[in-house]
Write an enzyme that holds these catalytic residues in place. Structure first.
Site, PDB file in Angstrom:
ATOM      1  CG  LEU A  60      -1.804  -1.317   1.269  1.00  0.00           C
ATOM      2  CD1 LEU A  60      -2.906  -1.000   2.483  1.00  0.00           C
ATOM      3  CD2 LEU A  60      -2.648  -1.156   0.169  1.00  0.00           C
ATOM      4  CG  HIS A  97      -3.124   1.194  -2.417  1.00  0.00           C
ATOM      5  ND1 HIS A  97      -2.043   1.069  -2.306  1.00  0.00           N
ATOM      6  CD2 HIS A  97      -3.563   0.376  -3.388  1.00  0.00           C
ATOM      7  CE1 HIS A  97      -1.683   0.166  -3.383  1.00  0.00           C
ATOM      8  NE2 HIS A  97      -2.501  -0.136  -3.857  1.00  0.00           N
ATOM      9  CD  GLN A 126      -5.232  -8.336 -10.958  1.00  0.00           C
ATOM     10  OE1 GLN A 126      -6.408  -8.641 -10.292  1.00  0.00           O
ATOM     11  NE2 GLN A 126      -4.919  -7.145 -11.064  1.00  0.00           N
ATOM     12  CG  ASP A 172      -5.028   0.740 -12.064  1.00  0.00           C
ATOM     13  OD1 ASP A 172      -4.153   0.387 -12.791  1.00  0.00           O
ATOM     14  OD2 ASP A 172      -4.929   1.100 -11.033  1.00  0.00           O
TER      15      ASP A 172
HETATM   16  P1  AMP Z   1      -3.533  -2.190  -7.032  1.00  0.00           P
HETATM   17  O1  AMP Z   1      -3.356  -2.607  -5.414  1.00  0.00           O
HETATM   18  O2  AMP Z   1      -2.543  -1.853  -7.670  1.00  0.00           O
HETATM   19  O3  AMP Z   1      -4.635  -3.218  -7.399  1.00  0.00           O
HETATM   20  O4  AMP Z   1      -4.509  -0.958  -6.611  1.00  0.00           O
HETATM   21  C1  AMP Z   1      -5.786  -1.046  -5.830  1.00  0.00           C
HETATM   22  C2  AMP Z   1      -6.590   0.270  -6.136  1.00  0.00           C
HETATM   23  O5  AMP Z   1      -5.993   1.551  -5.838  1.00  0.00           O
HETATM   24  C3  AMP Z   1      -7.125   0.236  -7.667  1.00  0.00           C
HETATM   25  O6  AMP Z   1      -8.435   0.813  -7.609  1.00  0.00           O
HETATM   26  C4  AMP Z   1      -6.288   1.503  -8.268  1.00  0.00           C
HETATM   27  O7  AMP Z   1      -6.577   1.944  -9.217  1.00  0.00           O
HETATM   28  C5  AMP Z   1      -6.016   2.208  -6.940  1.00  0.00           C
HETATM   29  N1  AMP Z   1      -4.722   3.114  -7.035  1.00  0.00           N
HETATM   30  C6  AMP Z   1      -3.520   2.595  -7.406  1.00  0.00           C
HETATM   31  N2  AMP Z   1      -2.649   3.557  -7.637  1.00  0.00           N
HETATM   32  C7  AMP Z   1      -3.312   4.496  -7.481  1.00  0.00           C
HETATM   33  C8  AMP Z   1      -2.955   6.056  -7.399  1.00  0.00           C
HETATM   34  N3  AMP Z   1      -1.552   6.212  -7.513  1.00  0.00           N
HETATM   35  N4  AMP Z   1      -3.950   6.992  -6.704  1.00  0.00           N
HETATM   36  C9  AMP Z   1      -4.987   6.405  -6.498  1.00  0.00           C
HETATM   37  N5  AMP Z   1      -5.351   5.235  -6.576  1.00  0.00           N
HETATM   38  C10 AMP Z   1      -4.392   4.453  -7.084  1.00  0.00           C
END
Ligand code: AMP
Length: 289
Positions: A33, A37, A61, A152
């Site tokens: 995180l 996040h 995935q 994303d």
């Molecule tokens: P992940 O752990 O990469 O699967 O991301 C979990 C969630 O956090 C997803 O909805 C991502 O789009 C969001 N997320 C990842 N990086 C960022 C960021 N830099 N700013 C805001 N949300 C993010």
């Protein structure tokens, strides 16, 4: 914060909360995180009575086994950060808990065009895996609101479509991208970059900003090429640099100056693949507020 590993325990706990008229905000993650996040957790906390975060590195995935193997895991620190952000429940399932009949289950989600372009094209099977895990998680958590990141962007559209396909009443809340001081979008994968690579990876934001500043009605080829050159200068190897319609990611060659559009980039810094996007034209006077 409760840490729950079994889906039946989580479902039981949340059922009690629903009966007490509590609303549930859900933030699915793969852990490692960062501030991005945490901004989702914070937003969920402002809007819902109970915040559930899941950490699950979803094997279905990852189209690249090496990427899966190298995906950072920092559970102890994640728990610390979630407690600090006043998250109520951390769901920490095993692979068996998410995929009781195995990871090769055959359900196919009809994602249409979304699955054939950009991330769909470069990461075959990726969005089917995303749908599998989000479908299962949403069935367990049954959130009122699902918090996801604009970083994303294609995934946001895929999840929107998924919720329609599975008739989920959950509302999607898309949250802005948090960035490092050089503009690099925060990402768990950034942990795999050296300080120098992180600096150069800021070139992605530079290229997006260039497009944002120069885009005007007419053909977009030249501006895309110039943005591509900015990536090359920073030793970034692009999979794609495109401008597409915001609503459905149809890639455009000519902008009418009216349609809402988004610039999207995927590029490698060394062997780390990074993605980012910018909705155009973004008013920099408001950026970061
Ligand atoms: P992940 O752990 O990469 O699967 O991301 C979990 C969630 O956090 C997803 O909805 C991502 O789009 C969001 N997320 C990842 N990086 C960022 C960021 N830099 N700013 C805001 N949300 C993010």
């Amino acid at each position: 914060m409760f840490i729950i590993k079994q889906s039946k325990d989580l479902a039981g706990y949340l059922q009690k909360q629903r009966s007490a008229k509590k609303t549930i905000g859900f933030v699915p993650t793969m852990g490692a995180l960062h501030e991005g996040h945490l901004s989702l957790i914070k937003k969920a906390g402002e809007e819902c009575s109970i915040v559930v975060c899941s950490i699950f590195v979803n094997p279905t995935q990852f189209n690249d086994p090496k990427d899966f193997e190298l995906y950072p895991q920092t559970l102890e620190n994640d728990i610390y950060l979630l407690e600090k952000e006043a998250c109520d429940v951390l769901f920490l399932p095993s692979v068996e808990e998410i995929y009781p009949s195995g990871i090769t289950q055959t359900q196919v989600y009809e994602l249409g065009y979304l699955e054939s372009v950009l991330e769909g094209k470069y990461r075959p099977g990726h969005f089917q895996g995303v749908c599998k895990v989000v479908h299962r998680l949403v069935e367990i958590v049954r959130p009122n609101q699902l918090y996801i990141g604009q970083k994303d962007y294609q995934q946001c559209l895929v999840i929107k479509k998924l919720l329609t396909l599975i008739h989920s009443p959950a509302k999607i809340v898309i949250c802005p991208t948090l960035r490092e001081s050089n503009g690099l979008a925060m990402s768990s994968r950034n942990m795999r970059l050296s300080a120098d690579e992180k600096q150069k990876a800021g070139g992605i934001f530079e290229a997006l900003s260039y497009i944002n500043k120069h885009v005007k009605a007419g053909p977009v080829k030249e501006i895309i090429e110039k943005a591509g050159n900015l990536l090359i200068q920073q030793e970034l190897a692009a999979d794609y640099v495109v401008i597409a319609r915001e609503q459905d990611l149809q890639v455009i060659d000519v902008w009418d100056g009216q349609t809402k559009v988004i610039a999207l980039i995927a590029a490698f810094m060394g062997n780390v693949r990074l993605i980012d996007n910018m909705i155009l034209p973004l008013n920099f006077a408001n950026y970061g507020n």
